[in-house]
Design a protein around this motif. Structure first.
Motif, PDB file in Angstrom:
ATOM      1  N   PHE A 180      -6.495  -7.925   0.460  1.00 17.80           N
ATOM      2  CA  PHE A 180      -5.499  -7.220  -0.194  1.00 17.80           C
ATOM      3  C   PHE A 180      -5.609  -7.870  -1.423  1.00 17.80           C
ATOM      4  CE2 PHE A 180      -1.475  -6.240  -1.820  1.00 17.80           C
ATOM      5  CZ  PHE A 180      -1.107  -5.249  -1.502  1.00 17.80           C
ATOM      6  N   SER A 181      -5.442  -6.949  -2.456  1.00 13.90           N
ATOM      7  CA  SER A 181      -5.308  -7.400  -3.841  1.00 13.90           C
ATOM      8  C   SER A 181      -4.342  -6.520  -4.942  1.00 13.90           C
ATOM      9  CB  SER A 181      -6.540  -7.827  -4.709  1.00 13.90           C
ATOM     10  OG  SER A 181      -7.395  -6.541  -4.854  1.00 13.90           O
ATOM     11  N   LEU A 224       0.965  -1.222   0.015  1.00 16.04           N
ATOM     12  CA  LEU A 224      -0.133  -0.027   0.029  1.00 16.04           C
ATOM     13  C   LEU A 224       0.828   1.415   0.020  1.00 16.04           C
ATOM     14  CD1 LEU A 224      -2.875  -0.846   2.561  1.00 16.04           C
ATOM     15  CD2 LEU A 224      -2.992  -0.623   0.115  1.00 16.04           C
ATOM     16  N   PRO A 225       0.516   2.375  -0.684  1.00 18.79           N
ATOM     17  CA  PRO A 225       1.439   3.704  -0.651  1.00 18.79           C
ATOM     18  C   PRO A 225       1.367   4.192   0.711  1.00 18.79           C
ATOM     19  CG  PRO A 225      -0.934   4.018  -1.462  1.00 18.79           C
ATOM     20  CD  PRO A 225      -0.857   2.369  -1.403  1.00 18.79           C
ATOM     21  N   GLU A 226       2.321   4.783   1.048  1.00 16.61           N
ATOM     22  CA  GLU A 226       2.854   5.364   2.442  1.00 16.61           C
ATOM     23  C   GLU A 226       1.710   6.110   2.970  1.00 16.61           C
ATOM     24  OE1 GLU A 226       5.264   5.741   5.604  1.00 16.61           O
ATOM     25  OE2 GLU A 226       5.645   4.318   3.854  1.00 16.61           O
ATOM     26  N   SER A 254     -12.357  -0.995  -1.184  1.00 11.26           N
ATOM     27  CA  SER A 254     -11.270  -1.682  -1.751  1.00 11.26           C
ATOM     28  C   SER A 254     -10.163  -1.716  -0.806  1.00 11.26           C
ATOM     29  CB  SER A 254     -10.808  -1.149  -3.187  1.00 11.26           C
ATOM     30  OG  SER A 254      -9.635  -1.736  -3.544  1.00 11.26           O
ATOM     31  N   VAL A 255      -9.662  -0.442  -0.286  1.00 14.24           N
ATOM     32  CA  VAL A 255      -8.422  -0.638   0.788  1.00 14.24           C
ATOM     33  C   VAL A 255      -8.781  -1.105   2.038  1.00 14.24           C
ATOM     34  CG1 VAL A 255      -7.491   1.575  -0.572  1.00 14.24           C
ATOM     35  CG2 VAL A 255      -9.088   1.874   1.332  1.00 14.24           C
ATOM     36  N   THR A 256     -10.223  -1.685   2.497  1.00 17.85           N
ATOM     37  CA  THR A 256     -10.563  -1.945   3.761  1.00 17.85           C
ATOM     38  C   THR A 256     -10.810  -3.721   3.458  1.00 17.85           C
ATOM     39  OG1 THR A 256     -12.712  -1.351   3.627  1.00 17.85           O
ATOM     40  CG2 THR A 256     -11.278   0.208   4.783  1.00 17.85           C
TER      41      THR A 256
END
Length: 394
Positions: free
Chosen positions: A175-176, A79-81, A170-172
């Protein structure tokens, strides 16, 4: 069995039927060894007293005090910072600084002033639902209500809100590769939005957050983007799950449904019971023992990871009698649905307000609500919510 020797596997079965697994632990293993779906080890806390103590323990930190095997890096997607390093995953003094600045923009008065608008949005959504008929309450009501509110708080145009809901889901979720794409899209959009608010403040809370200061201290652009993402996800995911999970609990306990119909004054207390019995968040972000920590009969060695099950703590029979039973007259105050300590959820007052208005509307609008199909739980470790909630209305 010695609690320290029992190992909990947090697999798909656990995510879909957590109460079954939690019941096997009961009070015998409030702190147990665990294996995450990715195979990494840690400690899993389900006892109420143990969870509350650890969540407030400064020795339990988000930054690992010793090198860990999983930090070596395998070159895989990450994931991005801006999502990984947010206020929710920071320790003092960084967390203290950010929380102080955010509290200046998101005050109790700010949230209370939203009541008329939230009620208006709820009424409009409920009026648009055809009766009689079948409807997915998540897509028709539980999701658009908080996403509308949080997007208005952030100053997001109506035409972009569907994208925001998709990115948040998507972010919760599990993971894909899609998670990475959506995370970058979300952060890119928010970075542009923050830049616009800096140049053209519009009086919304995000504009206030962009310009808030404490002496000479202000949030940086990166901090603002990360904070906006956190507010978006936390500011509506909790309410979606509160409404969906709470409604499912009522449908499974029709006697409690009738209690609320007869006495709507119980709704604020009922919201606390929904938060307890069907917590919208399940497992906290991973934390690490800065030094050896003894919890009851277990010693967590320095450097090892710890995950707290908010749902498990709220179902601890040592704290709540008949914990799986919904009781809208129960004194559920003190539950850990929003966490505890310095990381207590910033959006808790907003979620409570939205939940109260939502259930007043749902109970007052429909004569009959019946479950049309058995729902499935989402595949996500952190949140505890449904994929859909199909009901028959009349």
């Amino acid at each position: 069995m010695n609690p320290a020797r029992e190992t909990i596997r947090l697999d798909t079965e656990f995510l879909h039927e957590p109460n079954t697994r939690l019941d096997r632990l009961g009070v015998s293993a409030p702190v147990a060894r665990a294996v995450l779906p990715d195979g990494s080890p840690g400690w899993f806390v389900t006892g109420y007293a143990e969870a509350k103590a650890l969540l407030a323990d400064p020795r339990l930190r988000h930054n690992s005090p010793v090198p860990r095997q999983d930090e070596a890096g395998d070159g895989g997607p990450k994931l991005p910072e801006g999502l990984v390093s947010s206020m929710i995953t920071m320790d003092p003094p960084q967390h203290t600084r950010l929380r102080k600045l955010v509290n200046k923009a998101f005050t109790t008065r700010t949230v209370a002033a939203l009541r008329p608008r939230i009620r208006q949005v709820a009424d409009e959504l409920l009026d648009a639902i055809p009766v009689p008929g079948q409807v997915d309450l998540l897509t028709a009501f539980a999701s658009p209500l908080p996403i509308t509110v949080i997007c208005e708080l952030l100053g997001v145009p109506a035409e972009d809100r569907a994208d925001f809901r998709r990115w948040s889901l998507s972010v919760t979720s599990a993971f894909s590769a899609r998670t990475i794409t959506d995370a970058h899209a979300l952060l890119g959009y928010l970075a542009d939005l923050v830049a616009h608010k800096r140049a053209h403040p519009t009086g919304d809370p995000l504009s206030d957050l962009v310009h808030v200061s404490d002496g000479d201290d202000q949030l940086t652009g990166a901090e603002l983007t990360s904070m906006a993402a956190l507010l978006l996800v936390a500011g509506h995911e909790s309410t979606v799950n509160l409404i969906g999970n709470g409604m499912l609990a009522l449908l499974k306990h029709p006697d409690q449904f009738e209690v609320l119909r007869r006495d709507p004054s119980l709704i604020p207390d009922a919201v606390e019971e929904f938060l307890r019995v069907a917590s919208p968040a399940h497992i906290t972000t991973t934390r690490f023992a800065a030094e050896a920590i003894r919890v009851g009969d277990v010693e967590i060695p320095a450097g090892e990871s710890v995950m707290v099950s908010l749902l498990g703590a709220n179902h601890d029979p040592e704290r709540f009698a008949e914990p799986h039973r919904l009781d809208v007259t129960r004194a559920a105050a003190g539950h850990l649905a929003f966490g505890h300590g310095i990381h207590h959820c910033l959006g808790a007052p907003l979620a409570r307000l939205e939940g109260e208005i939502a259930f007043r509307g749902l109970l007052g609008k429909f004569h009959s609500v019946e479950l049309a199909e058995q729902p499935r739980w989402r595949d996500t470790m952190m949140m505890h919510g449904l994929e859909s909630l199909l009901v028959q209305l009349s």
